[in-house]
Design an enzyme around this catalytic site. Structure first.
Site, PDB file in Angstrom:
ATOM      1  N   CYS A 261       0.850  -1.186   0.000  1.00  0.00           N
ATOM      2  CA  CYS A 261       0.000   0.000   0.000  1.00  0.00           C
ATOM      3  C   CYS A 261       0.887   1.237   0.000  1.00  0.00           C
ATOM      4  CB  CYS A 261      -0.895  -0.021   1.239  1.00  0.00           C
ATOM      5  SG  CYS A 261      -1.994   1.390   1.368  1.00  0.00           S
TER       6      CYS A 261
ATOM      7  N   HIS B 203      -9.463  -3.841  -0.950  1.00  0.00           N
ATOM      8  CA  HIS B 203      -8.389  -3.039  -0.338  1.00  0.00           C
ATOM      9  C   HIS B 203      -8.734  -1.541  -0.411  1.00  0.00           C
ATOM     10  CE1 HIS B 203      -3.863  -2.215   0.213  1.00  0.00           C
ATOM     11  NE2 HIS B 203      -4.376  -1.036  -0.085  1.00  0.00           N
ATOM     12  N   GLU B 204      -9.183  -1.090  -1.596  1.00  0.00           N
ATOM     13  CA  GLU B 204      -9.473   0.341  -1.771  1.00  0.00           C
ATOM     14  C   GLU B 204     -10.728   0.762  -0.998  1.00  0.00           C
ATOM     15  OE1 GLU B 204      -7.091   1.928  -2.811  1.00  0.00           O
ATOM     16  OE2 GLU B 204      -6.044   0.286  -3.805  1.00  0.00           O
TER      17      GLU B 204
ATOM     18  N   HIS C  11      -9.996   1.376   2.524  1.00  0.00           N
ATOM     19  CA  HIS C  11      -9.424   2.715   2.779  1.00  0.00           C
ATOM     20  C   HIS C  11     -10.520   3.731   3.082  1.00  0.00           C
ATOM     21  CE1 HIS C  11      -5.128   2.513   2.180  1.00  0.00           C
ATOM     22  NE2 HIS C  11      -5.228   1.932   1.013  1.00  0.00           N
TER      23      HIS C  11
HETATM   24 NI    NI Z   1      -3.716   0.964  -0.084  1.00  0.00          NI
END
Ligand code: NI
Length: 183
Positions: A95, A145-146, A149
């Site tokens: 990341c 994953h995004e 965030h």
């Molecule tokens: Ni990331």
């Protein structure tokens, strides 16, 4: 287009929950273009607005080889509406935000993260039109994953405490060494 400043831990913005976007207008489209450019510049396959300090629910992903923006997926208000509970997929994740120095690729940390193999995501495209896609394997992991965030979650949160603490300790050390470089 412009390159955006990517935040790294322990920046508190990375732990905030982003707000939904009310209108996909020219400002949002420009932000997505800038995010895509920033993602390419740093050789990444995904980026969330949270990582550039903007707490709005926007992500970009590009898993293709073109890397010219034509294949980049831009998602506004992405939402996981279905998750495969039977199968998982493992990928060695990294990341931008889990690095001692964003532009120094050697200062990034990676770890295997196991996530659902398939997800369905509903989102608004760059025209504000609602879309749904089903993703699997790397695409599925990248979207999860995004979207994490946008909820203040980092990939290291999916690791055991032992592994997470190890990465955080190494990051801290790398950061201290950087600040102590002699000229
Ligand atoms: Ni990331």
């Amino acid at each position: 287009m412009a390159l955006l400043n990517v935040r790294t831990i322990p920046d508190p913005v990375l732990r905030q929950v982003a707000k939904p976007v009310a209108n996909v207008d020219a400002r949002v489209r420009k932000l997505m273009d800038d995010m895509v450019e920033t993602m390419y510049a740093e050789h990444g396959i995904g980026l969330a607005a949270t990582q550039v300090g903007i707490l709005e629910r926007i992500i970009v992903v590009d898993l293709t080889d073109e890397r010219d923006g034509s294949e980049a997926i831009r998602m506004v208000n992405p939402e996981i509406i279905w998750t495969d509970t039977a199968e998982t997929y493992k990928f060695n994740e990294g990341c931008f935000s889990v690095a001692a120095d964003v532009s120094d690729r050697s200062s990034r940390f990676f770890a295997i993260v196991e996530r659902p193999k398939r997800v369905k995501v509903r989102y608004l495209d760059h025209n504000g039109k609602q879309q749904e896609i089903e993703a699997e394997d790397l695409y599925s992991s990248a979207l999860q994953h995004e979207i994490d965030h946008l909820n203040g979650i980092l990939f290291i949160d999916h690791l055991s405490k032992l592994k997470r603490d190890m990465i955080l300790k190494k990051l801290d050390k790398a950061r201290r060494e950087q600040s102590g470089r002699v000229l």
